[in-house]
Design an enzyme around this catalytic site. Structure first.
Site, short mmCIF file in Angstrom:
data_model
loop_
_atom_site.label_atom_id
_atom_site.label_comp_id
_atom_site.label_asym_id
_atom_site.label_seq_id
_atom_site.Cartn_x
_atom_site.Cartn_y
_atom_site.Cartn_z
N LYS A 195 0.88 -1.17 0.00
CA LYS A 195 0.00 0.00 0.00
C LYS A 195 0.92 1.22 0.00
O LYS A 195 0.87 2.09 0.89
CB LYS A 195 -0.91 -0.07 1.24
CG LYS A 195 -2.02 0.95 1.28
CD LYS A 195 -3.13 0.69 0.30
CE LYS A 195 -4.17 1.79 0.36
NZ LYS A 195 -5.09 1.80 -0.80
N ASP A 227 -5.47 -3.12 -2.47
CA ASP A 227 -6.91 -3.05 -2.79
C ASP A 227 -7.15 -3.50 -4.23
O ASP A 227 -8.12 -4.22 -4.52
CB ASP A 227 -7.48 -1.64 -2.54
CG ASP A 227 -6.51 -0.52 -2.86
OD1 ASP A 227 -5.35 -0.82 -3.25
OD2 ASP A 227 -6.88 0.66 -2.75
#
Ligand code: NAD
Length: 360
Positions: A195, A227
């Site tokens: 991330k 994600d």
């Protein structure tokens, strides 16, 4: 060659499924001229019954001295077992955590492979599955937010909880090296998941993984945000070979990946450290509801034994022989009850082990 294997049959279906893995390894010994020496180690509920603790120092030492550990499963019926009315560090699963820590196993590998023969168990659409997918999730196991400082405090009537996510470059480097080594034995692609658009620890992760990649010129490296990876796993799982990621992201993504294969009794796993030694076990638990009934699917444990041959002993051909035997038995239409559907032949734990061993 001679190999010393610590065998932890454990609880529930553990002894039944481990017996089938040993049966298959017995055929490998005969066909390829190896010798597997087994030392039985008690861990989990059975160790509590005999020694009063889930893992003794002696059991840990035996495991440490082995070339590798083959594990069935530990634990009982959590809501209804004599092993659970005690402190968490005395429960069966505490033995497993102590063993992973004692053996310094920092890398967890879970393959997610869709067998053509079990396609109907996959919850994804046919056009997404195509001719199947075959990936491994490589998860860092001993660092990150699960091991960082944590606290809950109340300040001016506001309750605040904190969990700290930390990685150092050495922790990242060692798992990255493991990930690239495994990619070299597969389709030579690593997707590093982080991330990095938000987290400093992820930016360090990306930097170190990129550095490690320079030593593996044949391996293609791509970076993906976590994600996006969660979406891509259900949108196009075929794009992945090795997914390399930190502890919490790997925890979540490996469950997502195993879900899309649709069958818990088929999923193997390995936990590795810096040395060749590893611990190999099915991804499922001890299934107390079906223990002792010859109903358990032994394939996840048999495939875990194949992983042991490949990753700890460098016996690629022998590992491949086990994997091909599993595919052949499925092609021939044999199914344990968990993967059974109309038109196939239902077999028990023992018969499934016999069938796979026969095809080696
Ligand atoms: P589980 O994986 O043992 O069982 C979940 C369901 O899947 C059950 O219905 C079971 O019958 C079925 N199942 C599991 N493995 C199967 C197989 N090989 N063939 C056919 N069916 C199979 O999970 P659970 O019921 O949540 O946990 C049971 C015990 O296992 C608990 O004590 C838990 O703590 C322990 N556990 C141990 C490990 C381990 O040893 N690594 C991992 C997970 C859970």
């Amino acid at each position: 060659m001679n190999y010393n294997i610590a065998v932890i049959s454990g609880d529930g279906i553990g002894p039944e499924i481990v017996a089938e893995a040993k049966k298959v390894l017995g055929k490998i010994e005969v066909k390829y001229g190896h010798k597997f020496n087994y030392t039985e180690v008690l861990m989990g509920g059975i160790s509590i019954d005999v020694h009063g603790v889930p893992l003794t120092e002696e059991a840990l030492s035996t495991a440490k001295e082995s070339d590798s550990v083959l594990l069935g499963a530990v634990g009982g019926d959590v809501g209804n077992s004599k092993w659970y009315g005690v402190a968490p560090n005395l429960r069966p699963e505490a033995g497993l955590l102590a063993l992973r820590k004692g053996l310094s196993l920092f890398a967890n590998i879970r393959p997610a492979y869709l067998y053509q023969e079990l396609k109907s168990a996959c919850p994804l659409k046919d056009e997404v599955i195509g001719d199947g997918f075959d990936m491994v999730i490589m998860r860092e196991l001993t660092g990150g937010i699960y091991f960082g400082e944590r606290k809950t405090e109340e300040v001016n009537g506001i309750i605040k909880a904190t969990d700290i996510l930390t990685y150092d470059d050495e922790e990242i480097r060692r798992i990255a090296i493991r990930g690239f080594d495994i990619a070299m034995k597969r389709r030579k692609k690593v997707t590093s998941v982080d991330k990095a658009n938000v987290l400093d620890s992820s930016r360090l992760w990306r930097k170190v993984v990129t550095e490690v990649a320079r030593d593996y010129k044949e391996v293609e490296l791509e970076h993906m945000l976590v994600d996006n990876c969660a979406m891509q796993l259900v949108k196009n799982p075929r794009q992945f070979d090795v997914i390399l990621t930190e502890n919490m992201f790997g925890d979540i993504l490996s469950d997502e990946a195993s879900m899309i294969t649709g069958s818990i009794g088929m999923l193997s796993s390995a936990s590795l450290g810096k040395t060749k030694q590893g611990m190999y076990e099915p991804s499922h638990g001890s299934a107390p509801d079906i223990a002792g009934k010859n109903l358990a699917n032994p394939i996840a444990t048999i495939l875990s034994a194949a992983m042991m041959l490949r990753y700890s002993f460098d016996l690629d051909e022998e590992a491949g022989a086990i994997e091909s035997a599993v595919i052949q038995v499925l092609k021939d239409g044999y199914r344990t009850v968990d993967i059974m559907s109309d038109g196939f032949s239902k077999v028990g734990t023992c018969e499934m082990g016999d069938l796979i061993a026969d095809r080696i």
